[in-house]
Write an enzyme that holds these catalytic residues in place. Structure first.
Site, PDB file in Angstrom:
ATOM      1  N   VAL A  70       0.837  -1.210   0.000  1.00 23.10           N
ATOM      2  CA  VAL A  70       0.000   0.000   0.000  1.00 23.10           C
ATOM      3  C   VAL A  70       0.873   1.262   0.000  1.00 23.10           C
ATOM      4  O   VAL A  70       0.574   2.242  -0.688  1.00 23.10           O
ATOM      5  CB  VAL A  70      -0.959  -0.024   1.216  1.00 23.10           C
ATOM      6  CG1 VAL A  70      -1.750   1.267   1.294  1.00 23.10           C
ATOM      7  CG2 VAL A  70      -1.893  -1.221   1.120  1.00 23.10           C
TER       8      VAL A  70
ATOM      9  N   SER B  81       3.865   1.670  -1.291  1.00 29.39           N
ATOM     10  CA  SER B  81       4.436   1.932  -2.618  1.00 29.39           C
ATOM     11  C   SER B  81       3.337   2.404  -3.573  1.00 29.39           C
ATOM     12  O   SER B  81       3.559   3.297  -4.398  1.00 29.39           O
ATOM     13  CB  SER B  81       5.162   0.707  -3.156  1.00 29.39           C
ATOM     14  OG  SER B  81       4.256  -0.350  -3.289  1.00 29.39           O
TER      15      SER B  81
ATOM     16  N   ASP C  64     -10.223  -9.692  10.390  1.00 29.28           N
ATOM     17  CA  ASP C  64     -10.110  -8.473   9.584  1.00 29.28           C
ATOM     18  C   ASP C  64     -11.506  -7.899   9.288  1.00 29.28           C
ATOM     19  O   ASP C  64     -11.747  -6.703   9.450  1.00 29.28           O
ATOM     20  CB  ASP C  64      -9.370  -8.826   8.276  1.00 29.28           C
ATOM     21  CG  ASP C  64      -9.262  -7.668   7.320  1.00 29.28           C
ATOM     22  OD1 ASP C  64      -8.423  -6.784   7.551  1.00 29.28           O
ATOM     23  OD2 ASP C  64     -10.039  -7.630   6.345  1.00 29.28           O
TER      24      ASP C  64
ATOM     25  N   LYS D 242     -13.398  -4.254  10.511  1.00 30.65           N
ATOM     26  CA  LYS D 242     -14.043  -3.320   9.578  1.00 30.65           C
ATOM     27  C   LYS D 242     -15.513  -3.121   9.935  1.00 30.65           C
ATOM     28  O   LYS D 242     -16.036  -2.002   9.859  1.00 30.65           O
ATOM     29  CB  LYS D 242     -13.900  -3.843   8.137  1.00 30.65           C
ATOM     30  CG  LYS D 242     -12.445  -3.841   7.653  1.00 30.65           C
ATOM     31  CD  LYS D 242     -12.289  -4.646   6.380  1.00 30.65           C
ATOM     32  CE  LYS D 242     -10.851  -4.638   5.870  1.00 30.65           C
ATOM     33  NZ  LYS D 242     -10.618  -5.615   4.802  1.00 30.65           N
TER      34      LYS D 242
HETATM   35  N1  HSE Z   1      -6.498  -8.503   3.737  1.00 26.34           N
HETATM   36  C1  HSE Z   1      -7.494  -7.532   3.440  1.00 26.34           C
HETATM   37  C2  HSE Z   1      -8.502  -8.156   2.499  1.00 26.34           C
HETATM   38  C3  HSE Z   1      -6.848  -6.336   2.788  1.00 26.34           C
HETATM   39  O1  HSE Z   1      -8.278  -9.268   2.018  1.00 26.34           O
HETATM   40  O2  HSE Z   1      -9.536  -7.572   2.250  1.00 26.34           O
HETATM   41  C4  HSE Z   1      -7.678  -5.114   2.850  1.00 26.34           C
HETATM   42  O3  HSE Z   1      -8.047  -4.768   4.139  1.00 26.34           O
END
Ligand code: HSE
Length: 435
Positions: free
Chosen positions: A14, A16, A199, A203
């Site tokens: 991200v 780069s 993850d 979110k």
């Molecule tokens: N690893 C996360 C995904 C990257 O696969 O969505 C973005 O948050």
């Protein structure tokens, strides 16, 4: 023209992408920001061949960026919640604006970070933290500001969506697909964060806070990954007119708030069912506008950079105005966020797909349907398929109507206890998302 000096900490995929985008679109960005965005320093332990930093000021000590008096805004791309926390809080303490893609940091420490930033008179942008390049933070905070949000449902992890899409179209096994996703740069440093739903949970916490005005907190959130999902169920779901998606769902009702992340059957007719590969999509149902859908690239260098650069442009534009005119990071000041009762997963209402291997003999199905009837669960569809599960056993698949999860769990335990049913019952939640 004004200038804003940007310090970028972290030069991975991200980082780069952000350097390259700031360079490639420099003129357009400056025109829109009415300000030149200068990459004044990069903090990175290692160079990245995807990004030429020869003409840039690079330090291997990321904390040097915080104390550099020339830097106006720090871009945090370190990830995690330890070093990144120190970096962000340090930047705020030094009077620097912050832009980050770090969902774990915002979900776990956002309340403290935003309060500190408001006190210090600096901005914290985090558009890139949720759904990569989709501007969902701005959509919820600004575009939908006049609405009461009822529910949010999203494919908010590209890695799991990539894996499930490939599993559906090619039947490839999970392990192979995970390594493909890692090779493509979609997965987190620790891929269990993707496939176990952590993850997506981070979110979802952010989306729910913005949508419902509740404090950022993972407490009470139910999370289930995709590691136990079998291609067999993805294929049966397809036969029944559904796709299996890994969804984050946040809903508020008079009973409280539910936050859950799990594999979900969604009908082929739902717009979100066509969102495949690494793409993300977020559906928001709110009182004035109804249901809106936002989709696009949820991971990767340039899509994530797109959101980071939008936040940098916000910083450039808004830093010319008084802080009172900036939108609060979560839509309202942190002190005005109000906690609501959280519903446990057993208390939610949803439909279910269930599958089990049953003896192929008279009376077996009627015993199962009696259990469902006694539990007050209405059956929408039932199919029986001969499968290589042993000579005497067949796969039975049932779709239920909406029921309390607690009722379903009781019925599943009773079905598992039948002599005529082998092993455990697989169940997956079903959401129609249009009601
Ligand atoms: N690893 C996360 C995904 C990257 O696969 O969505 C973005 O948050």
């Amino acid at each position: 023209m004004r200038k804003i000096n940007v310090g970028i900490c972290g030069l991975g995929t991200v980082g780069s992408g952000t350097v390259n985008l700031l360079r490639d679109n420099a003129e357009l960005i400056a025109g829109r920001a009415q300000c030149e965005l200068v990459i004044a320093q990069i903090g990175a332990r290692r160079p990245n061949p995807a990004c030429d930093t020869q003409s840039l000021n690079v330090t291997s000590d990321i904390f040097e960026v915080l104390v550099n008096p020339d830097i106006d805004v720090v871009v945090e791309l370190i990830g995690g919640t330890t070093v990144a926390y120190d970096l962000v809080m340090g930047a705020i303490a030094n009077g620097k604006h912050v832009v980050t893609a770090n969902k774990a940091l915002i979900a776990e420490h956002g309340g403290e970070i935003f309060a500190a930033a408001a006190k210090a008179g600096v901005m914290v942008g985090y558009e890139a933290a949720v759904a990569g390049g989709i501007p969902i933070i701005k959509a919820l905070r600004e575009g939908l500001a006049g609405n009461r949000v009822n529910w949010i449902a999203g494919i908010i992890n590209g890695t799991t969506n990539f894996i499930l899409s490939e599993m559906a179209s090619k039947g490839t096994p999970f392990a192979k697909l995970l390594s493909d996703a890692q090779a493509k740069g979609y997965a987190e440093a620790d891929p269990t964060f993707d496939v176990e739903g952590i993850d997506a949970a981070h979110k979802l916490v952010i989306l729910a806070s913005l949508g419902f005005g509740i404090p950022l907190s993972i407490e009470g959130l139910y999370s289930e990954g995709i590691t136990k999902l079998e291609p067999l169920d993805v294929a049966y779901a397809d036969e029944l007119g559904y796709k299996v998606k890994h969804l984050g769902i946040a809903r508020q009702s008079s009973e409280g708030v539910e936050l859950r992340v799990h594999p979900t059957l969604v009908p082929h007719s739902s717009l979100i069912s066509d969102v495949d590969g690494v793409l993300n999509a977020v559906m928001v149902n709110s009182d004035a506008v109804g249901t809106t859908l936002y989709s696009g690239a949820g991971a990767g260098a340039l899509p994530t950079a797109s959101s980071l650069v939008a936040d940098l442009i916000d910083v450039a534009r808004r830093s010319a105005c008084k802080p009172e005119s900036w939108p609060p990071a979560l839509g309202v000041p942190v002190a005005q966020l109000t906690a609501q009762p959280m519903l446990a997963i057993e208390q939610i209402d949803t439909a279910f797909y269930i599958r089990f291997a049953a003896l192929d003999k008279p009376g077996v199905l009627s015993a199962v349907t009696k259990i469902m009837g006694d539990a007050g669960i209405s059956i929408e569809a039932i199919i029986q398929r001969e499968q290589p599960v042993g000579e005497q056993f067949v796969n039975v698949i049932i779709l239920t109507d909406v029921t309390k999860e607690q009722q379903l769990e009781g019925a599943v335990a009773a079905i598992e206890a039948l002599d005529t049913v082998r092993d455990s019952v697989t169940f997956i939640r079903v959401e129609h998302l249009d009601q």
